[in-house]
Motif scaffolding. Structure first.
Motif, PDB file in Angstrom:
ATOM      1  N   GLY A  43       0.820  -1.210   0.000  1.00 13.31           N
ATOM      2  CA  GLY A  43       0.000   0.000   0.000  1.00 13.31           C
ATOM      3  C   GLY A  43       0.848   1.251   0.000  1.00 13.31           C
ATOM      4  O   GLY A  43       0.586   2.195  -0.753  1.00 13.31           O
ATOM      5  N   ILE A  48      -1.134  -1.119  -4.154  1.00 17.27           N
ATOM      6  CA  ILE A  48      -2.514  -1.335  -3.741  1.00 17.27           C
ATOM      7  C   ILE A  48      -3.181   0.031  -3.641  1.00 17.27           C
ATOM      8  O   ILE A  48      -2.649   0.944  -3.001  1.00 17.27           O
ATOM      9  CB  ILE A  48      -2.579  -2.065  -2.384  1.00 17.27           C
ATOM     10  CG1 ILE A  48      -1.915  -3.431  -2.512  1.00 17.27           C
ATOM     11  CG2 ILE A  48      -4.012  -2.205  -1.908  1.00 17.27           C
ATOM     12  CD1 ILE A  48      -1.762  -4.156  -1.207  1.00 17.27           C
ATOM     13  N   PRO A  50      -6.019   2.910  -2.565  1.00 16.24           N
ATOM     14  CA  PRO A  50      -6.611   3.222  -1.258  1.00 16.24           C
ATOM     15  C   PRO A  50      -7.874   2.414  -0.941  1.00 16.24           C
ATOM     16  O   PRO A  50      -8.161   2.159   0.219  1.00 16.24           O
ATOM     17  CB  PRO A  50      -6.937   4.718  -1.358  1.00 16.24           C
ATOM     18  CG  PRO A  50      -5.957   5.239  -2.355  1.00 16.24           C
ATOM     19  CD  PRO A  50      -5.775   4.120  -3.352  1.00 16.24           C
ATOM     20  N   GLY A  52      -8.213  -0.675  -1.529  1.00 19.81           N
ATOM     21  CA  GLY A  52      -7.819  -2.055  -1.283  1.00 19.81           C
ATOM     22  C   GLY A  52      -7.679  -2.913  -2.524  1.00 19.81           C
ATOM     23  O   GLY A  52      -7.268  -4.065  -2.437  1.00 19.81           O
TER      24      GLY A  52
END
Length: 107
Positions: A43, A48, A50, A52
């Motif tokens: 992330g 990835i 925000p 998900g």
């Protein structure tokens, strides 16, 4: 919460996602911690989104393949039949992708 049965093992799911395994051969908590740490790192790296979702599948694949020793507890859990238990705690497409990649590497 209650007990969940996967194959020969019984997983006791407690509050806040803590899991114990009756046979002691699989440490689901360690596997979940490794998976969450990798997801957080991906992330921060932008692989990835925000929401998900997987923004860069190649980066996810590379992160799993380039550091096989980093996910030992996850690989052990998957090989020990605890894949569903791990995914019941860490849900999402990226978690499923990582577990599938680890499963393929250990299978």
């Amino acid at each position: 919460m209650g007990d969940t049965y996967y194959g020969r093992d019984t997983f006791n799911v407690h509050d806040q996602g803590n899991v114990t395994v009756n046979n002691g051969s699989v440490d689901v908590s360690a596997a979940v911690a490794e998976l969450r740490a990798l997801i957080a790192e991906l992330g921060r790296a932008g692989a990835i989104a925000p929401d998900g979702s997987v923004a860069d599948p190649g980066a996810v694949v590379a992160a799993v393949q380039e550091q096989p020793g980093r996910l030992r507890a996850l690989a052990t859990a998957v090989a020990g039949g605890a894949q569903d238990a791990v995914l019941s705690i860490v849900q999402g497409g990226v978690a499923s992708l990582i577990v599938a990649l680890v499963s393929r590497a250990t299978g």
